[in-house]
Design a protein around this motif. Structure first.
Motif, PDB file in Angstrom:
ATOM      1  N   UNK A 187      54.101   1.699  48.030  1.00 42.65           N
ATOM      2  CA  UNK A 187      53.227   1.655  46.947  1.00 42.65           C
ATOM      3  C   UNK A 187      51.764   3.006  47.244  1.00 42.65           C
ATOM      4  N   UNK A 188      51.877   3.098  48.476  1.00 46.37           N
ATOM      5  CA  UNK A 188      50.762   4.104  48.589  1.00 46.37           C
ATOM      6  C   UNK A 188      51.214   5.358  48.610  1.00 46.37           C
ATOM      7  N   UNK A 189      52.412   6.139  48.656  1.00 47.13           N
ATOM      8  CA  UNK A 189      53.304   7.307  48.140  1.00 47.13           C
ATOM      9  C   UNK A 189      53.630   7.217  46.264  1.00 47.13           C
ATOM     10  N   UNK A 190      53.110   6.079  46.076  1.00 46.15           N
ATOM     11  CA  UNK A 190      53.625   6.080  44.609  1.00 46.15           C
ATOM     12  C   UNK A 190      52.459   6.248  43.679  1.00 46.15           C
ATOM     13  N   UNK A 191      51.284   5.462  44.180  1.00 42.07           N
ATOM     14  CA  UNK A 191      48.970   5.719  44.061  1.00 42.07           C
ATOM     15  C   UNK A 191      49.166   7.523  44.244  1.00 42.07           C
ATOM     16  N   UNK A 192      49.521   8.193  45.453  1.00 44.74           N
ATOM     17  CA  UNK A 192      49.425   9.402  46.023  1.00 44.74           C
ATOM     18  C   UNK A 192      49.876  10.291  45.176  1.00 44.74           C
ATOM     19  N   UNK A 193      51.198  10.133  44.643  1.00 47.18           N
ATOM     20  CA  UNK A 193      52.259  11.257  43.690  1.00 47.18           C
ATOM     21  C   UNK A 193      52.177  11.079  42.218  1.00 47.18           C
ATOM     22  N   UNK A 194      51.167   9.517  41.757  1.00 45.41           N
ATOM     23  CA  UNK A 194      51.257   9.217  40.300  1.00 45.41           C
ATOM     24  C   UNK A 194      52.690   9.117  39.838  1.00 45.41           C
ATOM     25  N   UNK A 195      53.196   8.981  40.840  1.00 42.67           N
ATOM     26  CA  UNK A 195      55.120   8.365  39.464  1.00 42.67           C
ATOM     27  C   UNK A 195      54.821   6.347  39.424  1.00 42.67           C
ATOM     28  N   UNK A 196      55.778   6.255  38.502  1.00 40.85           N
ATOM     29  CA  UNK A 196      56.043   4.785  37.994  1.00 40.85           C
ATOM     30  C   UNK A 196      56.515   4.165  38.765  1.00 40.85           C
ATOM     31  N   UNK A 197      57.596   5.192  39.767  1.00 39.71           N
ATOM     32  CA  UNK A 197      58.227   4.112  40.258  1.00 39.71           C
ATOM     33  C   UNK A 197      59.381   5.441  41.811  1.00 39.71           C
ATOM     34  N   UNK A 198      59.777   4.503  42.669  1.00 33.85           N
ATOM     35  CA  UNK A 198      60.265   5.275  44.275  1.00 33.85           C
ATOM     36  C   UNK A 198      61.604   4.405  44.118  1.00 33.85           C
ATOM     37  N   UNK A 199      62.221   5.870  44.629  1.00 34.24           N
ATOM     38  CA  UNK A 199      63.989   5.313  45.382  1.00 34.24           C
ATOM     39  C   UNK A 199      63.954   5.437  46.656  1.00 34.24           C
ATOM     40  N   UNK A 200      64.327   4.346  47.882  1.00 36.49           N
ATOM     41  CA  UNK A 200      64.454   4.529  48.762  1.00 36.49           C
ATOM     42  C   UNK A 200      65.932   3.829  49.211  1.00 36.49           C
ATOM     43  N   UNK A 201      66.685   4.118  50.090  1.00 34.85           N
ATOM     44  CA  UNK A 201      68.132   3.806  50.662  1.00 34.85           C
ATOM     45  C   UNK A 201      68.278   3.934  51.526  1.00 34.85           C
ATOM     46  N   UNK A 202      69.579   3.082  51.919  1.00 33.54           N
ATOM     47  CA  UNK A 202      70.526   3.738  53.226  1.00 33.54           C
ATOM     48  C   UNK A 202      72.016   3.772  52.932  1.00 33.54           C
ATOM     49  N   UNK A 203      72.401   5.011  54.001  1.00 32.62           N
ATOM     50  CA  UNK A 203      73.806   5.093  54.010  1.00 32.62           C
ATOM     51  C   UNK A 203      74.171   4.175  55.221  1.00 32.62           C
TER      52      UNK A 203
END
Length: 175
Positions: free
Chosen positions: A17-33
Motif C-alpha cells: 500500500x505504501x508503494x502504491x501511494x508513492x508511485x500513484x499506482x492503482x494496482x500492484x502485482x506480487x508473486x512467487x515461483x
C-alpha cells in the motif's frame, strides 16, 4: 517471494500500500515461483490501492522447465482479465517467440555478447539457439544483424529473409 503477504513476506500488505501511494499506482502485482523437483507453481496476487490486504492469489502449475512459458502466458492472461485489461493487454503484449528454455538462454547470451562487441561469439550462441528452436524469429533477426556487422552481407540477408517469414509468430512490438 511474498505473494501470500504474511508476516515474513517482503511484500506485506502495508508495504504494498505504501508503494502504491508513492508511485500513484492503482494496482500492484506480487508473486512467487516455487519449484519442487520437476513441479513448478507460479502464484501472483493483485493488491489494489486503498485495500486492506492482498487479493486472492492466482495460481498456475506445471511440470518441467519447458512448462514455464505456458504457465507464464496463462498467468498473464488471468492477471489481465482480473485487471480488466484483457483486450488492451493482448493488443500490446510483447510475447516470447520460443518455447525452448535452451534457445532463450542461448539467445540472451548471444545478444549480450553482441552488445559487448563480440560478434563472433554472439553468432555462435545465436546459431545454437536456432538449432534448439529453428522457428525462433527474434534469434534469427539478431543473427542477421550480427552477421551483417561481421561483413557477411549475403548470409545476413538470407537470415533476415528467414526472420521475416517468422514475423507472424511475434508481437507487433517485437516485429
Amino acid at each position: 517471494k511474498g505473494a501470500g503477504g504474511g508476516a515474513d513476506s517482503e511484500f506485506a500488505p502495508a508495504l504494498v500500500q505504501r508503494l502504491l501511494g508513492i508511485l500513484g499506482a492503482e494496482n500492484a502485482v506480487t508473486g512467487t515461483l516455487l519449484k519442487a523437483g520437476d513441479r513448478l507453481r507460479l502464484e501472483a496476487t493483485i493488491s489494489r490501492a486503498g485495500g486492506t490486504g492482498p487479493g486472492a492469489a492466482i495460481r498456475v502449475e506445471g511440470r518441467g522447465d519447458e512448462a514455464l512459458f505456458t504457465m507464464a502466458d496463462d498467468l498473464g492472461r488471468q492477471l489481465l482479465d482480473r485487471l480488466g485489461l484483457a483486450r488492451a493487454g493482448r493488443d500490446h503484449a510483447v510475447g516470447l517467440t520460443t518455447r525452448s528454455v535452451e534457445a532463450l538462454r542461448l539467445y540472451e547470451e548471444g545478444t549480450a555478447l553482441a552488445r559487448d562487441g563480440n560478434h563472433s561469439g554472439a553468432a555462435e550462441k545465436l546459431e545454437a539457439a536456432l538449432q534448439a528452436d529453428p522457428g525462433f524469429a527474434l534469434a534469427r533477426a539478431a543473427l542477421a544483424e550480427t552477421l551483417a556487422r561481421q561483413g557477411y552481407a549475403d548470409r545476413a540477408a538470407a537470415e533476415a529473409a528467414r526472420a521475416l517469414e517468422g514475423l507472424d509468430s511475434v508481437s507487433p512490438y517485437a516485429a
